[in-house]
Design a protein around this motif. Structure first.
Motif, PDB file in Angstrom:
ATOM      1  N   CYS A 129       0.836  -1.216   0.000  1.00 34.46           N
ATOM      2  CA  CYS A 129       0.000   0.000   0.000  1.00 34.46           C
ATOM      3  C   CYS A 129       0.862   1.254   0.000  1.00 34.46           C
ATOM      4  N   HIS A 130       1.911   1.254   0.794  1.00 37.72           N
ATOM      5  CA  HIS A 130       2.812   2.417   0.851  1.00 37.72           C
ATOM      6  C   HIS A 130       3.500   2.638  -0.495  1.00 37.72           C
ATOM      7  N   ALA A 131       3.933   1.554  -1.128  1.00 36.96           N
ATOM      8  CA  ALA A 131       4.577   1.674  -2.434  1.00 36.96           C
ATOM      9  C   ALA A 131       3.583   2.212  -3.471  1.00 36.96           C
ATOM     10  N   SER A 132       2.360   1.752  -3.413  1.00 31.60           N
ATOM     11  CA  SER A 132       1.329   2.263  -4.331  1.00 31.60           C
ATOM     12  C   SER A 132       1.065   3.736  -4.097  1.00 31.60           C
ATOM     13  N   ALA A 133       1.084   4.139  -2.837  1.00 36.93           N
ATOM     14  CA  ALA A 133       0.800   5.538  -2.491  1.00 36.93           C
ATOM     15  C   ALA A 133       1.826   6.504  -3.079  1.00 36.93           C
ATOM     16  N   VAL A 134       3.040   6.013  -3.302  1.00 37.75           N
ATOM     17  CA  VAL A 134       4.083   6.866  -3.901  1.00 37.75           C
ATOM     18  C   VAL A 134       4.302   6.493  -5.372  1.00 37.75           C
ATOM     19  N   ASN A 135       3.281   5.867  -5.959  1.00 36.00           N
ATOM     20  CA  ASN A 135       3.291   5.518  -7.386  1.00 36.00           C
ATOM     21  C   ASN A 135       4.426   4.587  -7.802  1.00 36.00           C
ATOM     22  N   ASN A 136       4.794   3.683  -6.920  1.00 39.38           N
ATOM     23  CA  ASN A 136       5.812   2.698  -7.255  1.00 39.38           C
ATOM     24  C   ASN A 136       5.120   1.342  -7.443  1.00 39.38           C
ATOM     25  N   ALA A 137       4.498   1.184  -8.605  1.00 40.52           N
ATOM     26  CA  ALA A 137       3.688   0.002  -8.892  1.00 40.52           C
ATOM     27  C   ALA A 137       4.505  -1.288  -8.836  1.00 40.52           C
TER      28      ALA A 137
ATOM     29  N   GLN B 109       7.266  -1.967  -7.120  1.00 43.84           N
ATOM     30  CA  GLN B 109       7.606  -2.330  -5.745  1.00 43.84           C
ATOM     31  C   GLN B 109       6.368  -2.828  -4.996  1.00 43.84           C
ATOM     32  N   ALA B 110       5.233  -2.234  -5.294  1.00 45.38           N
ATOM     33  CA  ALA B 110       3.985  -2.703  -4.680  1.00 45.38           C
ATOM     34  C   ALA B 110       3.753  -4.163  -5.040  1.00 45.38           C
ATOM     35  N   PHE B 111       3.980  -4.520  -6.298  1.00 44.75           N
ATOM     36  CA  PHE B 111       3.757  -5.903  -6.716  1.00 44.75           C
ATOM     37  C   PHE B 111       4.776  -6.843  -6.079  1.00 44.75           C
ATOM     38  N   VAL B 112       5.997  -6.382  -5.894  1.00 49.49           N
ATOM     39  CA  VAL B 112       7.008  -7.201  -5.203  1.00 49.49           C
ATOM     40  C   VAL B 112       6.518  -7.558  -3.798  1.00 49.49           C
ATOM     41  N   HIS B 113       5.943  -6.594  -3.114  1.00 51.23           N
ATOM     42  CA  HIS B 113       5.424  -6.868  -1.765  1.00 51.23           C
ATOM     43  C   HIS B 113       4.226  -7.812  -1.814  1.00 51.23           C
ATOM     44  N   LEU B 114       3.406  -7.699  -2.844  1.00 53.33           N
ATOM     45  CA  LEU B 114       2.294  -8.641  -2.999  1.00 53.33           C
ATOM     46  C   LEU B 114       2.833 -10.053  -3.242  1.00 53.33           C
ATOM     47  N   GLU B 115       3.892 -10.162  -4.018  1.00 60.14           N
ATOM     48  CA  GLU B 115       4.510 -11.470  -4.255  1.00 60.14           C
ATOM     49  C   GLU B 115       5.059 -12.060  -2.957  1.00 60.14           C
ATOM     50  N   ARG B 116       5.692 -11.240  -2.151  1.00 61.15           N
ATOM     51  CA  ARG B 116       6.224 -11.704  -0.861  1.00 61.15           C
ATOM     52  C   ARG B 116       5.075 -12.142   0.058  1.00 61.15           C
ATOM     53  N   ALA B 117       3.992 -11.384   0.052  1.00 62.58           N
ATOM     54  CA  ALA B 117       2.813 -11.757   0.845  1.00 62.58           C
ATOM     55  C   ALA B 117       2.263 -13.094   0.353  1.00 62.58           C
TER      56      ALA B 117
ATOM     57  N   VAL C 207      -4.537 -12.497  -1.161  1.00 67.38           N
ATOM     58  CA  VAL C 207      -3.417 -11.914  -1.900  1.00 67.38           C
ATOM     59  C   VAL C 207      -3.683 -11.965  -3.402  1.00 67.38           C
ATOM     60  N   HIS C 208      -4.240 -13.063  -3.888  1.00 66.98           N
ATOM     61  CA  HIS C 208      -4.554 -13.111  -5.322  1.00 66.98           C
ATOM     62  C   HIS C 208      -5.621 -12.069  -5.684  1.00 66.98           C
ATOM     63  N   CYS C 209      -6.582 -11.843  -4.815  1.00 66.82           N
ATOM     64  CA  CYS C 209      -7.579 -10.792  -5.074  1.00 66.82           C
ATOM     65  C   CYS C 209      -6.914  -9.417  -5.123  1.00 66.82           C
ATOM     66  N   LEU C 210      -5.955  -9.189  -4.245  1.00 66.91           N
ATOM     67  CA  LEU C 210      -5.224  -7.918  -4.264  1.00 66.91           C
ATOM     68  C   LEU C 210      -4.347  -7.800  -5.508  1.00 66.91           C
ATOM     69  N   MET C 211      -3.808  -8.900  -5.967  1.00 69.23           N
ATOM     70  CA  MET C 211      -3.042  -8.887  -7.222  1.00 69.23           C
ATOM     71  C   MET C 211      -3.971  -8.577  -8.399  1.00 69.23           C
ATOM     72  N   LEU C 212      -5.195  -9.104  -8.347  1.00 66.44           N
ATOM     73  CA  LEU C 212      -6.178  -8.790  -9.387  1.00 66.44           C
ATOM     74  C   LEU C 212      -6.518  -7.301  -9.363  1.00 66.44           C
ATOM     75  N   LEU C 213      -6.700  -6.764  -8.183  1.00 70.71           N
ATOM     76  CA  LEU C 213      -6.970  -5.330  -8.042  1.00 70.71           C
ATOM     77  C   LEU C 213      -5.803  -4.512  -8.599  1.00 70.71           C
ATOM     78  N   TRP C 214      -4.572  -4.929  -8.289  1.00 72.09           N
ATOM     79  CA  TRP C 214      -3.380  -4.258  -8.822  1.00 72.09           C
ATOM     80  C   TRP C 214      -3.424  -4.284 -10.357  1.00 72.09           C
ATOM     81  N   ALA C 215      -3.744  -5.450 -10.918  1.00 70.95           N
ATOM     82  CA  ALA C 215      -3.799  -5.600 -12.379  1.00 70.95           C
ATOM     83  C   ALA C 215      -4.838  -4.665 -12.990  1.00 70.95           C
TER      84      ALA C 215
END
Length: 122
Positions: free
Chosen positions: A21-29, A31-39, A53-61
């Motif tokens: 969420c923090h990475a997304s907030a600073v427009n670092n898509a 890095q945000a996905f890297v954290h989703l992968e770690r989760a 986590v897969h639902c959040l990855m879908l939202l990211w997509a």
């Protein structure tokens, strides 16, 4: 995996989701996905966390207009919801559409240690 694992791993998965969420907030898509992968790696033995986590990855997509990632996540959400409870997940898989959903991958030592502690309840 059982409910105890889900409870034990929860703080670590949530930490990665917060970082995403923090990475997304600073427009670092990326890095945000890297954290989703770690989760994903941390929580994939828990049906709840795996599906979440897969639902959040879908939202990211969707947010990043990645049709390929969105299609992959829909497939993975169904798999996570129906296969996780049986232990039919490839350990270490990062969960993104850029890797086969059946591919077992090495787990970073730091994450492997957290997973092991969550399994035994430390």
């Amino acid at each position: 995996m059982n409910q105890r694992f889900s409870k034990n791993i929860a703080p670590f998965v949530k930490q990665e989701l917060t970082a995403a969420c923090h990475a997304s907030a600073v427009n670092n898509a990326q890095q945000a996905f890297v954290h989703l992968e770690r989760a994903h790696v941390l929580g994939q033995e828990s049906t709840y966390w795996h599906v979440k986590v897969h639902c959040l990855m879908l939202l990211w997509a969707c947010r990043h207009r990645s049709v390929r990632e969105a299609r992959g996540q829909v497939f993975r959400i169904i798999g996570a919801a129906t296969k996780t409870a049986f232990g039919w997940v490839p350990q270490g898989n990062t969960g993104g559409a850029n890797v086969s959903p059946f591919r077992k991958m090495p787990i970073e030592p730091e994450l492997a240690e957290v997973i092991q502690k969550a399994r035994v309840g430390l």
